[in-house]
Write a protein that holds these residues in place. Structure first.
Motif, PDB file in Angstrom:
ATOM      1  N   LEU A  43       0.863  -1.331  -0.002  1.00 41.92           N
ATOM      2  CA  LEU A  43      -0.049  -0.013  -0.166  1.00 41.92           C
ATOM      3  C   LEU A  43       0.713   1.383  -0.264  1.00 41.92           C
ATOM      4  CD1 LEU A  43      -2.811  -0.947   2.583  1.00 41.92           C
ATOM      5  CD2 LEU A  43      -3.092  -0.440  -0.005  1.00 41.92           C
ATOM      6  N   ILE A  44       2.155   1.200   0.841  1.00 43.67           N
ATOM      7  CA  ILE A  44       2.782   2.292   0.756  1.00 43.67           C
ATOM      8  C   ILE A  44       3.560   2.497  -0.443  1.00 43.67           C
ATOM      9  CG2 ILE A  44       5.108   3.069   1.678  1.00 43.67           C
ATOM     10  CD1 ILE A  44       4.271   1.722   4.328  1.00 43.67           C
ATOM     11  N   ALA A  45       3.864   1.568  -1.320  1.00 46.63           N
ATOM     12  CA  ALA A  45       4.496   1.744  -2.497  1.00 46.63           C
ATOM     13  C   ALA A  45       3.345   2.302  -3.648  1.00 46.63           C
ATOM     14  CB  ALA A  45       4.920   0.255  -3.155  1.00 46.63           C
ATOM     15  N   SER A  46       2.048   1.812  -3.276  1.00 46.85           N
ATOM     16  CA  SER A  46       0.993   2.425  -4.120  1.00 46.85           C
ATOM     17  C   SER A  46       0.620   3.961  -3.816  1.00 46.85           C
ATOM     18  CB  SER A  46      -0.212   1.513  -3.968  1.00 46.85           C
ATOM     19  OG  SER A  46       0.238   0.464  -4.554  1.00 46.85           O
ATOM     20  N   GLY A  47       1.396   4.259  -2.845  1.00 47.18           N
ATOM     21  CA  GLY A  47       1.074   5.784  -2.278  1.00 47.18           C
ATOM     22  C   GLY A  47       0.408   6.076  -1.163  1.00 47.18           C
ATOM     23  N   ALA A  48      -0.133   5.137  -0.393  1.00 46.84           N
ATOM     24  CA  ALA A  48      -0.641   5.220   0.767  1.00 46.84           C
ATOM     25  C   ALA A  48       0.162   5.748   1.868  1.00 46.84           C
ATOM     26  CB  ALA A  48      -1.570   3.838   1.208  1.00 46.84           C
ATOM     27  N   HIS A  49      -0.363   6.445   3.081  1.00 44.30           N
ATOM     28  CA  HIS A  49       0.218   6.615   4.323  1.00 44.30           C
ATOM     29  C   HIS A  49       0.023   5.585   5.025  1.00 44.30           C
ATOM     30  CE1 HIS A  49       2.630   9.040   7.162  1.00 44.30           C
ATOM     31  NE2 HIS A  49       1.492   8.833   8.009  1.00 44.30           N
ATOM     32  N   ALA A  50       0.691   5.042   5.882  1.00 46.60           N
ATOM     33  CA  ALA A  50       0.618   3.963   6.796  1.00 46.60           C
ATOM     34  C   ALA A  50       0.947   4.280   8.343  1.00 46.60           C
ATOM     35  CB  ALA A  50       1.215   2.564   6.477  1.00 46.60           C
ATOM     36  N   ILE A  51      -0.060   4.249   9.081  1.00 48.64           N
ATOM     37  CA  ILE A  51       0.083   4.553  10.315  1.00 48.64           C
ATOM     38  C   ILE A  51      -0.050   3.317  11.395  1.00 48.64           C
ATOM     39  CG2 ILE A  51      -0.769   5.578  12.397  1.00 48.64           C
ATOM     40  CD1 ILE A  51      -1.625   7.964  10.574  1.00 48.64           C
ATOM     41  N   HIS A  52       0.940   3.014  12.029  1.00 45.83           N
ATOM     42  CA  HIS A  52       0.963   1.844  13.142  1.00 45.83           C
ATOM     43  C   HIS A  52       0.096   2.179  14.127  1.00 45.83           C
ATOM     44  CE1 HIS A  52       2.210  -1.005  16.361  1.00 45.83           C
ATOM     45  NE2 HIS A  52       1.989  -1.912  15.472  1.00 45.83           N
ATOM     46  N   ALA A  53      -0.916   1.348  14.603  1.00 45.36           N
ATOM     47  CA  ALA A  53      -1.860   1.938  15.760  1.00 45.36           C
ATOM     48  C   ALA A  53      -2.377   0.563  16.216  1.00 45.36           C
ATOM     49  CB  ALA A  53      -3.049   2.607  15.289  1.00 45.36           C
ATOM     50  N   ASP A  54      -2.466   0.497  17.626  1.00 49.75           N
ATOM     51  CA  ASP A  54      -3.230  -0.367  18.236  1.00 49.75           C
ATOM     52  C   ASP A  54      -3.951   0.368  19.306  1.00 49.75           C
ATOM     53  OD1 ASP A  54      -2.504  -3.693  20.094  1.00 49.75           O
ATOM     54  OD2 ASP A  54      -4.211  -2.635  19.857  1.00 49.75           O
ATOM     55  N   PHE A  55      -5.546   0.129  18.848  1.00 51.97           N
ATOM     56  CA  PHE A  55      -6.459   0.697  19.508  1.00 51.97           C
ATOM     57  C   PHE A  55      -6.900   0.178  20.903  1.00 51.97           C
ATOM     58  CE2 PHE A  55      -6.352   3.509  16.030  1.00 51.97           C
ATOM     59  CZ  PHE A  55      -6.998   2.872  14.757  1.00 51.97           C
ATOM     60  N   ALA A  56      -6.175  -0.876  21.348  1.00 54.28           N
ATOM     61  CA  ALA A  56      -6.380  -1.599  22.421  1.00 54.28           C
ATOM     62  C   ALA A  56      -6.305  -0.601  23.815  1.00 54.28           C
ATOM     63  CB  ALA A  56      -5.673  -2.663  22.850  1.00 54.28           C
ATOM     64  N   THR A  57      -5.642   0.451  23.795  1.00 52.82           N
ATOM     65  CA  THR A  57      -5.409   1.266  24.821  1.00 52.82           C
ATOM     66  C   THR A  57      -5.641   2.469  24.526  1.00 52.82           C
ATOM     67  OG1 THR A  57      -2.868   1.598  24.268  1.00 52.82           O
ATOM     68  CG2 THR A  57      -3.713  -0.259  25.937  1.00 52.82           C
ATOM     69  N   LYS A  58      -5.810   3.388  25.464  1.00 54.88           N
ATOM     70  CA  LYS A  58      -6.106   5.055  25.343  1.00 54.88           C
ATOM     71  C   LYS A  58      -4.610   5.578  24.789  1.00 54.88           C
ATOM     72  CE  LYS A  58      -7.001   9.472  27.832  1.00 54.88           C
ATOM     73  NZ  LYS A  58      -5.731  10.100  27.246  1.00 54.88           N
ATOM     74  N   LYS A  59      -3.664   5.071  25.297  1.00 59.03           N
ATOM     75  CA  LYS A  59      -2.396   5.760  24.644  1.00 59.03           C
ATOM     76  C   LYS A  59      -2.217   5.226  23.202  1.00 59.03           C
ATOM     77  CE  LYS A  59       2.684   5.103  25.553  1.00 59.03           C
ATOM     78  NZ  LYS A  59       3.636   4.248  26.118  1.00 59.03           N
ATOM     79  N   GLY A  60      -2.783   4.039  22.901  1.00 60.70           N
ATOM     80  CA  GLY A  60      -2.781   3.926  21.290  1.00 60.70           C
ATOM     81  C   GLY A  60      -3.634   4.598  20.404  1.00 60.70           C
ATOM     82  N   VAL A  61      -4.854   5.040  21.096  1.00 60.43           N
ATOM     83  CA  VAL A  61      -5.707   5.792  20.359  1.00 60.43           C
ATOM     84  C   VAL A  61      -5.184   7.343  20.099  1.00 60.43           C
ATOM     85  CG1 VAL A  61      -8.188   6.927  20.153  1.00 60.43           C
ATOM     86  CG2 VAL A  61      -7.731   4.325  20.835  1.00 60.43           C
ATOM     87  N   ASP A  62      -4.647   7.713  21.579  1.00 62.84           N
ATOM     88  CA  ASP A  62      -4.143   9.079  21.429  1.00 62.84           C
ATOM     89  C   ASP A  62      -2.922   9.161  20.267  1.00 62.84           C
ATOM     90  OD1 ASP A  62      -4.528   9.585  24.970  1.00 62.84           O
ATOM     91  OD2 ASP A  62      -5.841   9.839  23.691  1.00 62.84           O
ATOM     92  N   ALA A  63      -2.059   8.286  20.273  1.00 60.23           N
ATOM     93  CA  ALA A  63      -0.857   8.215  19.419  1.00 60.23           C
ATOM     94  C   ALA A  63      -1.281   8.259  18.049  1.00 60.23           C
ATOM     95  CB  ALA A  63      -0.098   6.939  19.681  1.00 60.23           C
ATOM     96  N   CYS A  64      -2.155   7.626  17.593  1.00 64.28           N
ATOM     97  CA  CYS A  64      -2.952   7.469  16.320  1.00 64.28           C
ATOM     98  C   CYS A  64      -3.519   8.703  15.865  1.00 64.28           C
ATOM     99  CB  CYS A  64      -3.975   6.358  16.242  1.00 64.28           C
ATOM    100  SG  CYS A  64      -4.668   6.258  14.695  1.00 64.28           S
ATOM    101  N   ILE A  65      -4.288   9.378  16.774  1.00 65.22           N
ATOM    102  CA  ILE A  65      -4.809  10.739  16.333  1.00 65.22           C
ATOM    103  C   ILE A  65      -3.804  11.710  16.339  1.00 65.22           C
ATOM    104  CG2 ILE A  65      -6.030  12.786  17.675  1.00 65.22           C
ATOM    105  CD1 ILE A  65      -7.776  10.690  19.096  1.00 65.22           C
ATOM    106  N   ASN A  66      -2.697  11.457  17.160  1.00 71.01           N
ATOM    107  CA  ASN A  66      -1.482  12.667  17.064  1.00 71.01           C
ATOM    108  C   ASN A  66      -0.774  12.418  15.495  1.00 71.01           C
ATOM    109  OD1 ASN A  66      -2.244  13.819  19.447  1.00 71.01           O
ATOM    110  ND2 ASN A  66      -0.572  12.531  20.466  1.00 71.01           N
ATOM    111  N   LYS A  67      -0.517  10.971  15.093  1.00 74.72           N
ATOM    112  CA  LYS A  67       0.186  10.785  13.928  1.00 74.72           C
ATOM    113  C   LYS A  67      -0.754  11.313  12.655  1.00 74.72           C
ATOM    114  CE  LYS A  67       2.387   6.783  15.751  1.00 74.72           C
ATOM    115  NZ  LYS A  67       2.508   5.169  15.845  1.00 74.72           N
ATOM    116  N   VAL A  68      -2.053  11.211  12.761  1.00 79.39           N
ATOM    117  CA  VAL A  68      -2.911  11.691  11.669  1.00 79.39           C
ATOM    118  C   VAL A  68      -2.917  12.997  11.461  1.00 79.39           C
ATOM    119  CG1 VAL A  68      -5.297  11.687  10.777  1.00 79.39           C
ATOM    120  CG2 VAL A  68      -4.554   9.690  11.947  1.00 79.39           C
TER     121      VAL A  68
END
Ligand SMILES: NC(=O)C1=CN([C@@H]2O[C@H](COP(=O)(O)OP(=O)(O)OC[C@H]3O[C@@H](n4cnc5c(N)ncnc54)[C@H](OP(=O)(O)O)[C@@H]3O)[C@@H](O)[C@H]2O)C=CC1
Ligand SMILES: Nc1nc2c(c(=O)[nH]1)N=C([C@H](O)[C@@H](O)CO)CN2
Length: 235
Positions: A43-68
């Motif tokens: 997907l990255i090679a096709s132009g997508a931006h990929a964000i590693h995220a595990d939504f199991a914890t508040k910390k993981g959700v917060d990190a994803c929001i910040n990366k977006v």
């Protein structure tokens, strides 16, 4: 240039198919992924931006929001697709199971929608939030009790956010039943599952791709559920 579409859980199956289709339409895509897979590299090679995220914890959700937020100041749509299909049998900790299902299917979309609502701000046209729910949102499930309850909660978020974010943002649920088998599904399971719907088919990921595109291109659908169930509700 259209702003990117964020797809959670985009590394496999329905999410991956949706991501690939949008990229084929030259629509920018951001996917989140939990486990590293070859599909992420593709997907990255096709132009997508990929964000590693595990939504199991508040910390993981917060990190994803910040990366977006670090990646973009605008979004065309958010597709909440990330999901685990857990069942009660074999579990020895129903408290943890219930929390896990609500965390990924309800609390994560709730948090992301509230945090990123300002990014759904394209200067013209509608923007969208699509919640991938499930046929069981309305019916429940005796084998996936917490899962079904969390998908019902996710659909209720559709109702609330469609009212909150109108008229700029359309918010809808896509409620599949059996759309795609899992690799380990036995022939016996597959045959029994196919009998649960009127059409007795398992269409594959293309049905979800068509549903997402229909909603993205609609100019008058919000607060609704697009049912992808082959008439299962009438069996
Ligand atoms: N397939 C079907 O027939 C049906 C699907 N649906 C719904 O449609 C959507 C797509 O279904 P399908 O493609 O089968 O989904 P999958 O079961 O393939 O899961 C999609 C992705 O969600 C990711 N994910 C799960 N938990 C988390 C988490 N805590 N944090 C981050 N990512 C996570 C998984 O990551 P990882 O790769 O690490 O496991 C996986 O890649 C789901 O919401 C599902 O509930 C509803 C009814 C029927
Ligand atoms: N995250 C997932 N959710 C669901 C899946 C799946 O594979 N991953 N599969 C189903 C089944 O197809 C079910 O709809 C069959 O009746 C449900 N949810």
């Amino acid at each position: 240039m259209t702003a990117p579409i964020l797809i959670t859980g985009g590394a496999q199956r329905l999410g991956l198919a949706i991501a690939k289709d949008l990229l084929r339409q030259n629509i920018p895509v951001i996917i989140t992924y939990r486990s590293e897979k070859p599909s992420v590299t593709e997907l990255i090679a096709s132009g997508a931006h990929a964000i590693h995220a595990d939504f199991a914890t508040k910390k993981g959700v917060d990190a994803c929001i910040n990366k977006v937020r670090e990646h973009t100041q605008s979004l065309r749509a958010i597709v909440h697709n990330a999901s685990d299909w857990d069942q009660e049998s074999g579990s020895d900790d129903y408290d943890a199971l219930f929390n896990k299902m609500m965390q990924v299917h309800a609390k994560t979309p709730y948090r992301i929608n509230l945090a990123l609502q300002e990014l759904l701000n394209q200067p013209s046209g509608f923007t969208d939030i699509i919640h991938m729910t499930d046929f069981v949102q309305d019916k429940g499930s005796k084998k996936h009790i917490a899962y079904a309850a969390s998908k019902a909660a996710l659909h209720n978020l559709t109702l609330s956010f469609s009212a909150l974010l109108a008229p700029k943002v359309k918010v809808n649920s896509v409620a599949p039943a059996l759309v795609m088998f899992n690799e380990g599904d036995s022939e016996e399971y597959r045959a029994k599952a196919l009998q649960k719907s009127l059409l007795q088919t398992c269409p594959g990921s293309s049905e979800a791709v068509k549903a997402v595109n229909y909603l993205l291109n609609s100019e008058y659908i919000t607060g609704q559920t697009l049912h992808l169930n082959g008439g299962r509700h009438l069996k």
